[in-house]
Design an enzyme around this catalytic site. Sequence first.
Site, short mmCIF file in Angstrom:
data_model
loop_
_atom_site.label_atom_id
_atom_site.label_comp_id
_atom_site.label_asym_id
_atom_site.label_seq_id
_atom_site.Cartn_x
_atom_site.Cartn_y
_atom_site.Cartn_z
N SER A 118 -3.21 12.80 36.18
CA SER A 118 -4.09 13.68 36.94
C SER A 118 -5.49 13.57 36.34
O SER A 118 -6.01 14.49 35.75
CB SER A 118 -3.58 15.11 36.90
OG SER A 118 -3.58 15.61 35.58
N HIS A 151 3.12 15.37 37.11
CA HIS A 151 3.91 14.94 35.95
C HIS A 151 5.43 15.00 36.17
O HIS A 151 6.19 14.71 35.26
CB HIS A 151 3.57 15.77 34.71
CG HIS A 151 2.16 15.57 34.25
ND1 HIS A 151 1.56 16.35 33.30
CD2 HIS A 151 1.23 14.65 34.60
CE1 HIS A 151 0.33 15.93 33.11
NE2 HIS A 151 0.10 14.91 33.88
N GLN A 193 0.85 22.26 37.11
CA GLN A 193 1.28 21.05 36.40
C GLN A 193 1.97 21.36 35.07
O GLN A 193 2.90 20.67 34.68
CB GLN A 193 0.05 20.18 36.17
CG GLN A 193 0.27 18.90 35.40
CD GLN A 193 -1.03 18.12 35.22
OE1 GLN A 193 -1.46 17.42 36.12
NE2 GLN A 193 -1.67 18.27 34.08
N GLU A 194 1.46 22.38 34.35
CA GLU A 194 1.98 22.62 33.00
C GLU A 194 2.19 24.10 32.71
O GLU A 194 1.32 24.92 32.99
CB GLU A 194 1.00 22.05 31.96
CG GLU A 194 0.74 20.57 32.16
CD GLU A 194 -0.33 20.00 31.25
OE1 GLU A 194 -0.71 20.67 30.25
OE2 GLU A 194 -0.81 18.90 31.56
N GLU A 216 5.91 14.81 30.17
CA GLU A 216 5.48 15.34 28.88
C GLU A 216 6.62 16.02 28.12
O GLU A 216 6.39 16.79 27.19
CB GLU A 216 4.27 16.28 29.06
CG GLU A 216 3.09 15.51 29.68
CD GLU A 216 1.77 16.25 29.65
OE1 GLU A 216 1.75 17.46 29.35
OE2 GLU A 216 0.74 15.60 29.91
N ASP A 226 -1.63 25.15 32.96
CA ASP A 226 -2.60 24.18 33.46
C ASP A 226 -2.24 23.84 34.90
O ASP A 226 -1.41 22.96 35.14
CB ASP A 226 -2.62 22.90 32.60
CG ASP A 226 -3.63 21.88 33.14
OD1 ASP A 226 -4.39 22.23 34.07
OD2 ASP A 226 -3.66 20.74 32.64
N GLU A 245 -5.99 26.57 32.24
CA GLU A 245 -6.82 25.36 32.25
C GLU A 245 -6.99 24.86 33.67
O GLU A 245 -6.04 24.90 34.46
CB GLU A 245 -6.10 24.29 31.40
CG GLU A 245 -6.78 22.94 31.35
CD GLU A 245 -5.93 21.92 30.57
OE1 GLU A 245 -5.25 22.32 29.60
OE2 GLU A 245 -5.94 20.74 30.96
N ASP A 248 -10.97 20.95 31.86
CA ASP A 248 -10.47 19.60 31.55
C ASP A 248 -11.13 18.60 32.51
O ASP A 248 -12.14 17.98 32.17
CB ASP A 248 -8.94 19.60 31.67
CG ASP A 248 -8.32 18.22 31.61
OD1 ASP A 248 -9.00 17.26 31.24
OD2 ASP A 248 -7.11 18.08 31.96
N LYS A 265 -10.16 15.07 25.30
CA LYS A 265 -9.33 13.87 25.40
C LYS A 265 -10.21 12.67 25.08
O LYS A 265 -11.16 12.37 25.81
CB LYS A 265 -8.80 13.72 26.83
CG LYS A 265 -7.77 14.78 27.25
CD LYS A 265 -7.56 14.73 28.76
CE LYS A 265 -6.34 15.52 29.20
NZ LYS A 265 -6.34 15.72 30.68
N HIS A 309 -3.24 15.32 24.32
CA HIS A 309 -2.62 14.02 24.62
C HIS A 309 -2.89 13.70 26.09
O HIS A 309 -3.53 14.48 26.80
CB HIS A 309 -1.11 14.11 24.37
CG HIS A 309 -0.42 15.11 25.28
ND1 HIS A 309 0.91 15.09 25.56
CD2 HIS A 309 -0.93 16.17 25.98
CE1 HIS A 309 1.21 16.08 26.39
NE2 HIS A 309 0.12 16.74 26.65
N ARG A 310 -2.36 12.57 26.58
CA ARG A 310 -2.35 12.28 28.01
C ARG A 310 -0.90 12.24 28.48
O ARG A 310 0.03 12.11 27.66
CB ARG A 310 -3.01 10.93 28.33
CG ARG A 310 -4.48 10.80 27.97
CD ARG A 310 -5.37 11.90 28.50
NE ARG A 310 -5.37 12.11 29.93
CZ ARG A 310 -6.41 11.87 30.72
NH1 ARG A 310 -7.53 11.36 30.23
NH2 ARG A 310 -6.36 12.15 32.01
N SER A 311 -0.70 12.33 29.78
CA SER A 311 0.68 12.30 30.28
C SER A 311 1.32 10.93 30.04
O SER A 311 2.53 10.83 29.88
CB SER A 311 0.73 12.69 31.74
OG SER A 311 -0.17 11.92 32.49
N LYS A 357 -2.68 20.52 22.48
CA LYS A 357 -1.49 20.45 23.32
C LYS A 357 -1.03 19.00 23.32
O LYS A 357 -1.82 18.08 23.52
CB LYS A 357 -1.74 20.97 24.74
CG LYS A 357 -2.70 20.18 25.59
CD LYS A 357 -2.59 20.63 27.07
CE LYS A 357 -3.39 19.72 27.98
NZ LYS A 357 -3.25 20.05 29.39
P1 PGA Z 1 -3.11 13.81 32.51
O1 PGA Z 1 -2.79 15.35 32.44
O2 PGA Z 1 -3.00 13.22 31.17
O3 PGA Z 1 -2.09 13.29 33.48
O4 PGA Z 1 -4.51 13.69 33.08
C1 PGA Z 1 -3.12 16.15 31.35
C2 PGA Z 1 -3.89 17.38 31.77
O5 PGA Z 1 -4.23 17.55 32.95
O6 PGA Z 1 -4.22 18.21 30.91
ZN ZN Z 2 -5.44 19.45 32.40
#
Ligand code: PGA
Ligand code: ZN
Length: 419
Positions: free
Chosen positions: A40, A151, A159-160, A201, A238, A282, A309, A334, A362-364, A385
């Site tokens: 994402s 994810h 997403q999270e 993740e 998130d 987030e 983000d 990131k 991190h990244r997904s 995270k």
């Molecule tokens: P991504 O997601 O690594 O797939 O971009 C992580 C996030 O959105 O925080």
């Molecule tokens: Zn994010």
Amino acid sequence: IIEKVRAREIFDSRGNPTIEADVILSDGSLGRAEVPSGASTGEREAVELRDGGSRLQGKGVSKAVNNVNTKINDALHGQSPFEQNKVDQTMIDLDGTSNKEKLGANAILGVSMATARAAAASQKVPLYRYLGGVDLELPQPFFNVINGGAHADSGIDVQEFLLTPVKRDSFRDGVEKVANIYHTLKTVLGKEGYETAVGDEGGFAPKLASTEAAIEMLYRAIKESGYKPGSEIAIALDPASSEFYSDESKKYSFEGKELSSEELLSYYQDLIKEYPAVISIEDGFSENDWDGFHKQTETMGKEIQLVGDDIFVTNPTIFKEGIEKGVANSILIKLNQIGTVSETIDTIKLARENGYTTMISHRSGETGDTFIADFAVAMNAGQIKTGSMARSERVEKYNQFLRIEEELEGKIPMAQFPK
Ligand code: PGA
Ligand code: ZN
């Protein structure tokens, strides 16, 4: 001095090609780094150079590898690895674009991280010490235990769903608490007839009906593990809302409804009233809805943490604009969104000067590289995270904190959020 820079194509946790870079010094020291990749992604992130064509679904990185082995190697040969800014600036200039599309941010970041590693190896100090000196701190960890959005195919729009041990005696104690909850959550989900396979993740990806249903599961798992939601274990979300925002209609397509920015804001307000254990959100608003994000900051920013983000993409220039416009009170960090270690540090400094909290991420799509764990300690980032208590490319980062904590004999302070 830098003797040789080289790269190779390896694979990330989703089976996609990525870059591994080596920096070799004249004293024989080797620095090696692996580059992660998002799903994402923010629209304004630095560009991952991919080959296109038919090999490996077009995702090959042989061009980026070649750029490291030729142009970057030529430019860095003979430079000092201890001058991170100069090394990074050389690559930025060599690339010449604002988004690193020519050489590839994946190529540049791999070399940037590997340079720091080589320098640390040459000085025979751990990476966190090399990058951070003496002023070190262990971050507050956020564990992504339910995966949705891009994810997982759980069908959940957010997403999270993350857990954070706000009360902990040590980093290890925090990890243990979350490990307990992780296993309880699996049992709870199983009892209710949900799938317990995990997403990108390492969090579970059950087909839950709503955000509230997911949060209810977390409350249950926290309580059944013997902890108090809120005072001991808090929750962060998130939504990664850029993924369900329409730039045309300016609406959020969320859980079967088309919500305006105002409606989404009142949804979040109700949500934190109902679930006071939620302390951080987030990307509650899209990277193309700065106004919505700003209004959320005005109305909710005193109560909870609001992390930017996709909207800031770790870019100091974009972030500066966000600070001026009063968007968010925290920034996700990131390395591969901006593409060098030095620029990432610039962004962190900017956050600190302006009272924003920082969460390293991190990244997904990840690798076994634990660079971000050392980096978070070195930067006193305050928060990190890096996934759930499953999938080694996630857990290895938490394990690295356990090693660092042991190395520093528990003398290292722990960041605490909320204070
Ligand atoms: P991504 O997601 O690594 O797939 O971009 C992580 C996030 O959105 O925080
Ligand atoms: Zn994010």
